[in-house]
Enzyme design. Sequence first.
Site, PDB file in Angstrom:
ATOM      1  N   SER A 185       0.840  -1.071  -0.041  1.00 10.45           N
ATOM      2  CA  SER A 185       0.030   0.072  -0.017  1.00 10.45           C
ATOM      3  C   SER A 185       0.748   1.346   0.125  1.00 10.45           C
ATOM      4  CB  SER A 185      -0.882  -0.054   1.256  1.00 10.45           C
ATOM      5  OG  SER A 185      -0.227   0.040   2.323  1.00 10.45           O
ATOM      6  N   LYS A 226       0.405   4.334   6.865  1.00  6.43           N
ATOM      7  CA  LYS A 226      -0.405   5.249   5.795  1.00  6.43           C
ATOM      8  C   LYS A 226       0.413   6.662   5.849  1.00  6.43           C
ATOM      9  CE  LYS A 226      -3.316   1.911   4.414  1.00  6.43           C
ATOM     10  NZ  LYS A 226      -3.040   1.104   3.367  1.00  6.43           N
TER      11      LYS A 226
END
Length: 295
Positions: free
Chosen positions: A46, A120
């Site tokens: 990700s 993230k």
Amino acid sequence: MAKGQRRRLKPVRLWKELPILFGVALLLALVIKTFFVQAYFIPSESMQHTIEPGDRVLVNKLTPWFGWTPQRGQIVVFKDPGGWLDPSEIKKDNAVVGGVKKVFSWVGLLPEGNEQDLIKRVVGVPGDVVQCKGVGQPVTVNGIPLDEHSYLFRGPDGQLDDPSQTPFGPITVKPHTVFVLGDHRSDSGDSRVHLQETSQGLVPYSDMQGHAFVRIWPLTRISGLGTPSTFSLKNSAQAVQGAAGVPTLLWGFTLAVPLRARQMRRRRRGGAVLPDPAGVTNRLRGRLGTERPLG
């Protein structure tokens, strides 16, 4: 023992010293891991290509203890806010291997591979309005488009990922939460995916483990994980908003110092009386003993 006679030191046997050294090392490792920094193993895609699967990063865990709050552009590690991870995709080792890994990770001898944590990039902080109008459109923060070319994922053909494959927002980031996105937007289950949930895809400060500040493995990819320049203040409105976050006491000192200096200058100009030059000369000569001061 006679006066002045010194007692000979006996050598310490290594087998007696090792347990003490191991205990101290273990204690220090636990303290560092708990309060300072911790290594994390990254299993997902990700955050490509900023962080590749298999990379190890160091996470600063000290800052949350001193009132740190996530900033735009920082890469953060946080606990699953609830339902972000699919339980069926979590890899499980057998009891023996899992137990050994758990112990070694707990004492800091292995990087944390806890698949209940996520990593993230922070895009929006409390008060920000985050939006993207769809494919081909940039992500905007408070109406200002982000230039994400430096860190968004590029495919084998060199094609840059879209900032978002679907439109979202505008969403206002609530107090004590952040809006996060992965750098590999086409393969990241981030805040966009959870907008319809009660949390609106926002991650609370209480779930933050810290921010990743350096990639330490593999050796060929060692580098810092800084904040891209696109997240810096861009206009006067943002500058005012940033200034409002400065502690009130600091602003008080900033204003008080020049005011006090100005007041002191006025006093010197208005009320000060210059000493008589002759008197000063006489006193100085008297102290040196060259001439008695005049009466």
